[in-house]
Design a protein around this motif. Sequence first.
Motif, PDB file in Angstrom:
ATOM      1  N   UNK A   1       0.865  -1.175   0.000  1.00  0.00           N
ATOM      2  CA  UNK A   1       0.000   0.000   0.000  1.00  0.00           C
ATOM      3  C   UNK A   1       0.898   1.220   0.000  1.00  0.00           C
ATOM      4  N   UNK A   2       0.410   2.303  -0.571  1.00  0.00           N
ATOM      5  CA  UNK A   2       1.197   3.537  -0.623  1.00  0.00           C
ATOM      6  C   UNK A   2       1.177   4.297   0.707  1.00  0.00           C
ATOM      7  N   UNK A   3       0.351   3.874   1.657  1.00  0.00           N
ATOM      8  CA  UNK A   3       0.291   4.553   2.957  1.00  0.00           C
ATOM      9  C   UNK A   3       1.544   4.244   3.777  1.00  0.00           C
ATOM     10  N   UNK A   4       2.026   5.232   4.509  1.00  0.00           N
ATOM     11  CA  UNK A   4       3.320   5.111   5.192  1.00  0.00           C
ATOM     12  C   UNK A   4       3.400   3.939   6.154  1.00  0.00           C
ATOM     13  N   UNK A   5       2.303   3.603   6.827  1.00  0.00           N
ATOM     14  CA  UNK A   5       2.350   2.464   7.756  1.00  0.00           C
ATOM     15  C   UNK A   5       2.750   1.185   7.031  1.00  0.00           C
TER      16      UNK A   5
END
Length: 178
Positions: free
Chosen positions: A44-48
């Motif tokens: 996923x492109x989300x930082x987490x």
Amino acid sequence: MHKSVGKRMTAAQFNDWVEQYDKAELRILKPDVGGIEWEVCFSSHLSRATRTADSIFKGEIILSEQLREIGIHAVGATTKIKLPLSLWLILARLAWYVSHRSQEEGKAQTISRARSFIESIERDYGESNVLIVSHGAFIKVLAKELRLRGYKGKTGIIPKNGRLYTFMKRQTKNDRSE
């Protein structure tokens, strides 16, 4: 973030909490990959998710917006009624399930996104060992779609952060005879 668990909040405060959660730092839990040699990694492109992927995969990580978490928003976004966080979370997931207008994406769109991602992986990476780093609610949808396509694997009722879930394509009689 855990300080908010018993807290009562308005719809606006809940939406703010969701936004902050999506940006929050997390403790990286390096999962046991069971000696599997991953050939490609999607995250996923989300930082987490990208931070987790960086910690377990050495190589190029392909970021995909298709692997983002299922977004949630308060139902009745202008209400000033204060509800516990857990109730806001339940209401938002129920609203997603019935594709309520308060949610940017409904269940059908999420399923379509998962199917599209799986189709592209099967088409472009066939028999490769593919590592996918995503988020809990989306992992549940992705896992269900994989099982419907003949993959075997389990996630449990609620996928846990930092845990590796493996899915293997079941061999059919036609696969074995080739």
